[in-house]
Structure formats: structure tokens, C-alpha cells
Motif scaffolding. Structure first.
Motif, PDB file in Angstrom:
ATOM      1  N   PRO A 130      84.213 -13.544-103.612  1.00 45.30           N
ATOM      2  CA  PRO A 130      84.808 -13.007-102.384  1.00 45.30           C
ATOM      3  C   PRO A 130      86.250 -13.419-102.097  1.00 45.30           C
ATOM      4  O   PRO A 130      86.866 -12.872-101.186  1.00 45.30           O
ATOM      5  N   VAL A 131      86.786 -14.382-102.836  1.00 43.73           N
ATOM      6  CA  VAL A 131      88.173 -14.791-102.591  1.00 43.73           C
ATOM      7  C   VAL A 131      88.935 -14.788-103.916  1.00 43.73           C
ATOM      8  O   VAL A 131      88.339 -14.830-104.995  1.00 43.73           O
ATOM      9  N   GLU A 132      90.253 -14.735-103.837  1.00 50.12           N
ATOM     10  CA  GLU A 132      91.077 -14.648-105.032  1.00 50.12           C
ATOM     11  C   GLU A 132      91.383 -16.004-105.649  1.00 50.12           C
ATOM     12  O   GLU A 132      91.728 -16.077-106.828  1.00 50.12           O
ATOM     13  N   ALA A 133      91.258 -17.077-104.867  1.00 54.48           N
ATOM     14  CA  ALA A 133      91.620 -18.393-105.395  1.00 54.48           C
ATOM     15  C   ALA A 133      90.760 -19.476-104.763  1.00 54.48           C
ATOM     16  O   ALA A 133      90.364 -19.385-103.600  1.00 54.48           O
ATOM     17  N   ILE A 134      90.446 -20.489-105.578  1.00 52.91           N
ATOM     18  CA  ILE A 134      89.844 -21.728-105.107  1.00 52.91           C
ATOM     19  C   ILE A 134      90.850 -22.813-105.425  1.00 52.91           C
ATOM     20  O   ILE A 134      91.104 -23.098-106.593  1.00 52.91           O
ATOM     21  N   ASP A 138      92.679 -19.259-109.967  1.00 54.60           N
ATOM     22  CA  ASP A 138      92.481 -17.833-109.787  1.00 54.60           C
ATOM     23  C   ASP A 138      91.039 -17.507-110.165  1.00 54.60           C
ATOM     24  O   ASP A 138      90.634 -17.671-111.315  1.00 54.60           O
ATOM     25  N   THR A 139      90.247 -17.032-109.211  1.00 53.07           N
ATOM     26  CA  THR A 139      88.823 -16.836-109.470  1.00 53.07           C
ATOM     27  C   THR A 139      88.558 -15.756-110.526  1.00 53.07           C
ATOM     28  O   THR A 139      87.476 -15.736-111.130  1.00 53.07           O
ATOM     29  N   GLN A 140      89.504 -14.859-110.772  1.00 50.06           N
ATOM     30  CA  GLN A 140      89.338 -13.871-111.840  1.00 50.06           C
ATOM     31  C   GLN A 140      89.209 -14.538-113.209  1.00 50.06           C
ATOM     32  O   GLN A 140      88.658 -13.951-114.151  1.00 50.06           O
ATOM     33  N   GLU A 165      77.875 -16.199-100.936  1.00 52.79           N
ATOM     34  CA  GLU A 165      79.085 -15.871-100.195  1.00 52.79           C
ATOM     35  C   GLU A 165      80.220 -16.844-100.489  1.00 52.79           C
ATOM     36  O   GLU A 165      81.385 -16.500-100.319  1.00 52.79           O
ATOM     37  N   ASN A 166      79.888 -18.048-100.902  1.00 56.18           N
ATOM     38  CA  ASN A 166      80.890 -19.078-101.146  1.00 56.18           C
ATOM     39  C   ASN A 166      81.333 -19.014-102.605  1.00 56.18           C
ATOM     40  O   ASN A 166      80.524 -19.152-103.522  1.00 56.18           O
ATOM     41  N   ALA A 167      82.632 -18.814-102.821  1.00 51.96           N
ATOM     42  CA  ALA A 167      83.150 -18.620-104.178  1.00 51.96           C
ATOM     43  C   ALA A 167      82.900 -19.836-105.062  1.00 51.96           C
ATOM     44  O   ALA A 167      82.552 -19.695-106.238  1.00 51.96           O
ATOM     45  N   HIS A 168      83.093 -21.026-104.520  1.00 53.58           N
ATOM     46  CA  HIS A 168      82.861 -22.245-105.294  1.00 53.58           C
ATOM     47  C   HIS A 168      81.402 -22.307-105.750  1.00 53.58           C
ATOM     48  O   HIS A 168      81.109 -22.576-106.919  1.00 53.58           O
TER      49      HIS A 168
END
Length: 203
Positions: A130-134, A138-140, A165-168
Motif C-alpha cells: 500500500p505504500v511506495e517506501a518503507i 522502495d517497496t517495488q 494493510e501494513n507494508a512492513h
């Protein structure tokens, strides 16, 4: 491959140097999950440590990359070299379980990894981060890592998100599930008595 390789038993060491990255990786598939990791990308180091710890792989992973550009080359190239090391450590694949899957929950996140040590390297990513960066990661790049790893390890890899829901949590669950699934798929099954787990006699 651009570099050197040395292996013995179910272990391998690989090195690769380009204008973008300088990488040295060793892995023992029959270890205890001890890993020394330094890529210059903190979150990625954390994910690789989770992968090794839950896969029970002993590993030393070192990378110096062009982080002044971004982390893309570092993450993808580590995937390439780690995949090559994993493939070599498997040897002739005789007696391995070959298939495995593992669903890992991490709080609200639930991620499935299914693997086939098939000799056909391909990855299928059904994750919605759900987000672009942690932090600075870059989460991609999580997807890019698994594509590079699967292609070079010669495994068919599916990662699928059931909830989260949490990218991490999502990315960490993916790395943990992959480590656990590969641990089980690479394990030696004594009932096979050293045979290849394939109807066509080759993997």
C-alpha cells in the motif's frame, strides 16, 4: 556468470562484480539460520536475515552497490547472486522434496509462498503493497528481488497476499514464507532414496 564460484556439499559461494555492484555471497542449505548480511540497505538486510533465519540457511551476504543512484541495482543483483548460490548448493537435486508451500501470518497480514524447485525459474507476484517506501526502501524492489532470485535459482515461485494493510508486515511475511517454503522444498526426503522427484527423470 561474471565472477568466481566455489561449492562443496549443499553449500555454495558466489561472487559477481559489475560497474554497479560488487557482491560476495555464501550459503549453506543445511545450516541453523545464522546470517551475516551487509548490503547498505537496512530494511533489505532485515528481510534477508528473516529469509535465512526461517529457512535455516547459514549465509554471508555482502554487497557494495551504487546507492547514490538508488537501491535497485543492489537489491536485484543480490537476488541474482543469491539465486545462483542457491541453485549450485542444491547440486543434482536428487532426493529433495521439491514442492512446498507456507502461509505466514504477521499480525493483520497473511502471505502464502508456494515453490517448486523445477529448474524453470519464474516468479508470480500477487501482492498489493500500500505504500511506495518503507524508510528509504522502495517497496517495488521486493518484487524485483524475488523475480531475480527465482530466475537464477531455477525455481517456480508464487507469492500471494490473502490479507494485510501494513507494508512492513506484508513484505516481511513474504520473505519469511519464502524462506520456510524453500527450507521444506530443499529438504532431503529419505523415502526418495536419492531419486529425482520427477516423472521425466530430470529437473
Amino acid at each position: 556468470m561474471n565472477g568466481d564460484s566455489v561449492s562443496s556439499g549443499r553449500a555454495s559461494s558466489q561472487a559477481r562484480k559489475t560497474k554497479e555492484t560488487d557482491i560476495a555471497i555464501s550459503i549453506d542449505l543445511d545450516g541453523a539460520g545464522h546470517a551475516e548480511i551487509s548490503t547498505g540497505v537496512g530494511f533489505f538486510d532485515h528481510m534477508l536475515d528473516a529469509f535465512c533465519r526461517h529457512g535455516l540457511f547459514d549465509a554471508d551476504i555482502r554487497c557494495e552497490g551504487d546507492l547514490q543512484v538508488d537501491a535497485h541495482h543492489t537489491v536485484e543483483d543480490v537476488g541474482i547472486v543469491l539465486g545462483q548460490a542457491f541453485a549450485e548448493a542444491l547440486g543434482d537435486k536428487r532426493g529433495i522434496c521439491r514442492f512446498s508451500s507456507c502461509a505466514v501470518p504477521m499480525d493483520e497480514a497473511l502471505v502464502l509462498c508456494a515453490v517448486d524447485i523445477s529448474g524453470r525459474g519464474q516468479a508470480f507476484w500477487a501482492m498489493d503493497i500500500p505504500v511506495e517506501a518503507i524508510s528509504t526502501f522502495d517497496t517495488q524492489l521486493a518484487r524485483e528481488f524475488f523475480i531475480a532470485f527465482a530466475a537464477n535459482a531455477g525455481i517456480t515461485l508464487h507469492l500471494r497476499q490473502f490479507s494485510g494493510e501494513n507494508a512492513h508486515h506484508l513484505i516481511e511475511a513474504a520473505f519469511k514464507a519464502c524462506g520456510r517454503a524453500l527450507r521444506q522444498a530443499a529438504a532431503l526426503d529419505p523415502r526418495l532414496e536419492g531419486r529425482l522427484p520427477s516423472t521425466k527423470g530430470a529437473l
